[in-house]
Scaffold this active site. Structure first.
Site, PDB file in Angstrom:
ATOM      1  N   PHE A 137       0.852  -1.181   0.000  1.00  0.00           N
ATOM      2  CA  PHE A 137       0.000   0.000   0.000  1.00  0.00           C
ATOM      3  C   PHE A 137       0.889   1.232   0.000  1.00  0.00           C
ATOM      4  O   PHE A 137       1.721   1.403   0.897  1.00  0.00           O
ATOM      5  CB  PHE A 137      -0.925   0.045   1.216  1.00  0.00           C
ATOM      6  CG  PHE A 137      -1.810   1.275   1.214  1.00  0.00           C
ATOM      7  CD1 PHE A 137      -2.954   1.310   0.424  1.00  0.00           C
ATOM      8  CD2 PHE A 137      -1.475   2.396   1.945  1.00  0.00           C
ATOM      9  CE1 PHE A 137      -3.752   2.445   0.388  1.00  0.00           C
ATOM     10  CE2 PHE A 137      -2.271   3.531   1.915  1.00  0.00           C
ATOM     11  CZ  PHE A 137      -3.417   3.556   1.135  1.00  0.00           C
ATOM     12  N   LYS A 148       2.916   9.757   8.740  1.00  0.00           N
ATOM     13  CA  LYS A 148       2.208   9.233   9.894  1.00  0.00           C
ATOM     14  C   LYS A 148       2.776   9.742  11.217  1.00  0.00           C
ATOM     15  O   LYS A 148       2.554  10.883  11.588  1.00  0.00           O
ATOM     16  CB  LYS A 148       2.132   7.700   9.819  1.00  0.00           C
ATOM     17  CG  LYS A 148       1.204   7.221   8.686  1.00  0.00           C
ATOM     18  CD  LYS A 148       0.902   5.757   8.787  1.00  0.00           C
ATOM     19  CE  LYS A 148       0.008   5.276   7.651  1.00  0.00           C
ATOM     20  NZ  LYS A 148      -1.391   5.718   7.777  1.00  0.00           N
ATOM     21  N   ASP A 179       9.568   2.490   1.802  1.00  0.00           N
ATOM     22  CA  ASP A 179       8.381   3.200   2.254  1.00  0.00           C
ATOM     23  C   ASP A 179       8.225   2.935   3.750  1.00  0.00           C
ATOM     24  O   ASP A 179       7.741   1.883   4.168  1.00  0.00           O
ATOM     25  CB  ASP A 179       7.153   2.716   1.484  1.00  0.00           C
ATOM     26  CG  ASP A 179       5.892   3.483   1.852  1.00  0.00           C
ATOM     27  OD1 ASP A 179       5.861   4.095   2.938  1.00  0.00           O
ATOM     28  OD2 ASP A 179       4.933   3.463   1.062  1.00  0.00           O
TER      29      ASP A 179
END
Length: 425
Positions: free
Chosen positions: A137, A267, A238
């Site tokens: 993702f 995040k 990532d």
């Protein structure tokens, strides 16, 4: 005010494309706890999807943001820059794996960070193709969707994806894909679909997030580094979900003996404030021309101030070590249930980035029904959980690493009760 009344208003006002895991509406939050508009307390094991590693409203983060609010909230760094943006870049440059000179840019979201990493890789190499992995993702923008290795709900119905994006299988032994299988598929990709001389980058999550919390094996990451070096391909890590102490290290790539060329972050970087970053080899980061990177809100002063406080809290409160302790407690409790709960097929994850995967009682087929039953029973008891995985049969745990010991014990008791009750439902 009732949750149900707000939910009804939501149905009339907000696109149904914005999926919602719960129908509880937050009123306030503190560390690992959330209170809804009806006054009910919940223990938060979702953490805003890995955003509040340092807890909701950590006093040092709030203090830093309040101080910044009293100075200025926005100038656009590309117009009137500010020193703490530069300082945060210096801190990340020193912190990221790799014994080479690094530079950093800031953006707002994880998807933006990924988009910019691809832009930088393409510009620096003069190549176009990018390889990602099944189950990955990387965001909901068009390049993010193209890189994401899961059709539902992220790609379905949105039309053609950007070209020159290829996928190789991510090694998951539980689902019959070995490291050798993944590497053989990558070799076949080079022979059948894309010349490695056209590949700008390979992007991977060191621990897949939405894909199911599968950790990339050490020998797989080492092999990717060798393949990239052999063909002049850049390796992008990532770390949007894995970063900032979640895996027991500041960054998950620290569990490996190799360093990526470019790293994306977001995040938990700013403890609940929108901020993302891309850090990479200085010569790569300097490839785009001035103006080729950036954004109006990129590196917002409030997010920058919060991020400095987050980095301080992680160091001062030894959150990398605490992540290991909390993860061990969680996994031990789950292991203690295996004899009584045959649906548990695997318990995994480094640090406090943990997951439990459920199959049916025969252990032959994934059971999203069982995972969802556990989630709903836990929610009814006041514990917020998230599911994930290609088969939606995984529960992932993303509680704040600052969670109080007594609240952690309470959460584990609720989790155990919910799993046991799901067996009899």
């Amino acid at each position: 005010m009732k949750n149900s009344a707000i939910s009804e208003r939501k149905n009339h006002a907000i696109s149904r494309g914005v999926g919602m895991t719960t129908q509880i509406y937050a009123d306030r939050a503190e560390n690992s706890e959330i209170w809804d508009v009806e006054g009910r307390r919940y223990i938060d094991f979702a953490g805003g999807i890995a955003v509040v590693n340092t807890g909701h409203r950590h006093p040092k983060v709030i203090e830093a943001v309040k101080a910044q609010l009293d100075r200025f909230t926005h100038t656009c760094h590309q117009v009137v820059p500010y020193e703490n943006y530069v300082h945060l870049a210096e801190r990340l440059n020193a912190m990221l794996p790799g014994r080479f000179e690094k530079k950093t840019i800031f953006a707002t979201t994880g998807a933006e960070a990924v988009e910019n990493a691809v832009k930088i890789a393409r510009h620096a190499t003069g190549r176009q193709a990018v390889i990602a992995f099944t189950g990955a993702f990387h965001g909901r923008t068009f390049m993010g969707m193209a890189l994401t290795g899961k059709v539902q709900p992220y790609k379905a119905g949105f039309g053609a994806m950007p070209g020159d994006v290829f996928h190789a299988p991510f090694p998951v032994e539980l689902h019959g894909v070995s490291v050798a299988d993944s590497l053989a598929a990558l070799d076949k990709l080079f022979k059948a679909d894309v010349d490695p001389a056209r590949v700008a980058a390979i992007i991977l999550e060191p621990v897949q997030g939405e894909g199911g919390f599968y950790e990339a094996p050490r020998d797989f990451v080492s092999a990717l580094r060798r393949i990239c070096d052999q063909h002049g391909i850049l390796l992008i890590a990532d770390e949007v979900q894995t970063g900032f102490a979640r895996t027991g290290k500041m960054f998950a790539m620290e569990h490996h003996d190799v360093a990526p060329d470019i790293t994306t972050m977001a995040k938990s970087l700013a403890g609940g404030f929108p901020l993302s970053a891309v850090t990479g080899r200085a010569e790569l980061m300097d490839s785009p021309n001035p103006g080729g990177l950036g954004g109006t809100y990129a590196g917002n002063p409030l997010g920058i101030a919060a991020a400095h406080a987050v980095l301080d809290v992680i160091e001062e409160e030894k959150l990398c070590e605490r992540a290991e302790t909390l993860g061990s407690r969680l996994k031990q409790r789950l292991v203690s249930l295996r004899d009584d709960v045959p649906e548990i097929v695997e318990i995994r994850g480094p640090g406090f980035m943990n997951a439990v995967e459920f199959n049916d009682a025969t252990k032959k087929l994934p059971s999203p029904e069982f995972a969802n039953a556990v989630r709903l029973k836990a929610l009814d008891k006041g514990l917020i959980l998230l599911t994930c995985g290609v088969y939606a049969n995984v529960i992932r745990f993303l509680a704040p690493i600052t969670i109080q010991d007594n609240v952690m014990t309470e959460a584990l008791d609720i989790l155990e009760a919910s799993i046991r009750e799901a067996r009899t439902a």
